[in-house]
Design a protein around this motif. Structure first.
Motif, PDB file in Angstrom:
ATOM      1  N   GLU A  48      35.157 -39.225 -94.149  1.00  0.00           N
ATOM      2  CA  GLU A  48      34.843 -40.585 -94.589  1.00  0.00           C
ATOM      3  C   GLU A  48      33.565 -41.124 -93.964  1.00  0.00           C
ATOM      4  N   GLN A  53      29.627 -44.983 -99.163  1.00  0.00           N
ATOM      5  CA  GLN A  53      30.680 -45.680 -99.884  1.00  0.00           C
ATOM      6  C   GLN A  53      30.647 -45.293-101.351  1.00  0.00           C
ATOM      7  N   ASP A  56      33.685 -41.437-100.896  1.00  0.00           N
ATOM      8  CA  ASP A  56      34.759 -41.115 -99.980  1.00  0.00           C
ATOM      9  C   ASP A  56      36.047 -40.875-100.772  1.00  0.00           C
ATOM     10  N   GLN A  57      37.171 -40.872-100.108  1.00  0.00           N
ATOM     11  CA  GLN A  57      38.451 -40.569-100.746  1.00  0.00           C
ATOM     12  C   GLN A  57      39.248 -41.816-101.125  1.00  0.00           C
ATOM     13  N   ASP A  58      38.624 -42.994-101.120  1.00  0.00           N
ATOM     14  CA  ASP A  58      39.356 -44.226-101.416  1.00  0.00           C
ATOM     15  C   ASP A  58      40.025 -44.215-102.787  1.00  0.00           C
ATOM     16  N   ASN A  59      39.491 -43.468-103.716  1.00  0.00           N
ATOM     17  CA  ASN A  59      40.104 -43.416-105.041  1.00  0.00           C
ATOM     18  C   ASN A  59      41.227 -42.376-105.110  1.00  0.00           C
ATOM     19  N   ASP A  62      45.638 -44.148-100.852  1.00  0.00           N
ATOM     20  CA  ASP A  62      45.750 -45.609-100.756  1.00  0.00           C
ATOM     21  C   ASP A  62      45.340 -46.088 -99.355  1.00  0.00           C
ATOM     22  N   LEU A  63      45.140 -47.381 -99.233  1.00  0.00           N
ATOM     23  CA  LEU A  63      44.568 -47.943 -98.006  1.00  0.00           C
ATOM     24  C   LEU A  63      45.375 -47.648 -96.751  1.00  0.00           C
ATOM     25  N   ASP A  64      46.694 -47.654 -96.855  1.00  0.00           N
ATOM     26  CA  ASP A  64      47.487 -47.396 -95.650  1.00  0.00           C
ATOM     27  C   ASP A  64      47.818 -45.917 -95.467  1.00  0.00           C
ATOM     28  N   LYS A  65      47.189 -45.071 -96.276  1.00  0.00           N
ATOM     29  CA  LYS A  65      47.319 -43.610 -96.179  1.00  0.00           C
ATOM     30  C   LYS A  65      48.751 -43.121 -96.385  1.00  0.00           C
TER      31      LYS A  65
END
Length: 90
Positions: A48, A53, A56-59, A62-65
């Motif tokens: 990351e 931006q 990265d793997q945001d898609n 999810d935010l809380d992994k």
């Protein structure tokens, strides 16, 4: 279970496998998931911070992994076939 109509599956675990291989001198036998969740978290952080931006793997995570996205490309199918594939992908 394999689905014959599936052409390609994209999942973040492929990235983890590639990172593990790279961190072990590109040894093909290391194309596997990291040995521990802690090592996987370190690899994800490294990935990351090394990408701008949007790349990265945001898609894919999810935010809380706590969940990941799996993307499957399939042959052209009817709506009923697509729904059946979706039901069988559990």
């Amino acid at each position: 279970m394999q689905q014959p109509e599936t052409i390609h599956v994209g999942v973040v675990t492929d990235t983890f496998r590639q990172l593990n291989k790279s961190m072990h001198g590109h040894d093909p036998s290391e194309y596997s998931l990291p040995e521990s969740p802690e090592l996987a978290a370190q690899f994800l952080l490294l990935y990351e911070i090394s990408h701008p931006q949007g790349l990265d793997q945001d898609n894919r995570i999810d935010l809380d992994k706590s969940a990941i996205r799996v993307v499957a490309a399939t042959e052209t199918s009817s709506s009923d076939e697509a729904l059946a594939l979706d039901r069988s992908a559990v």
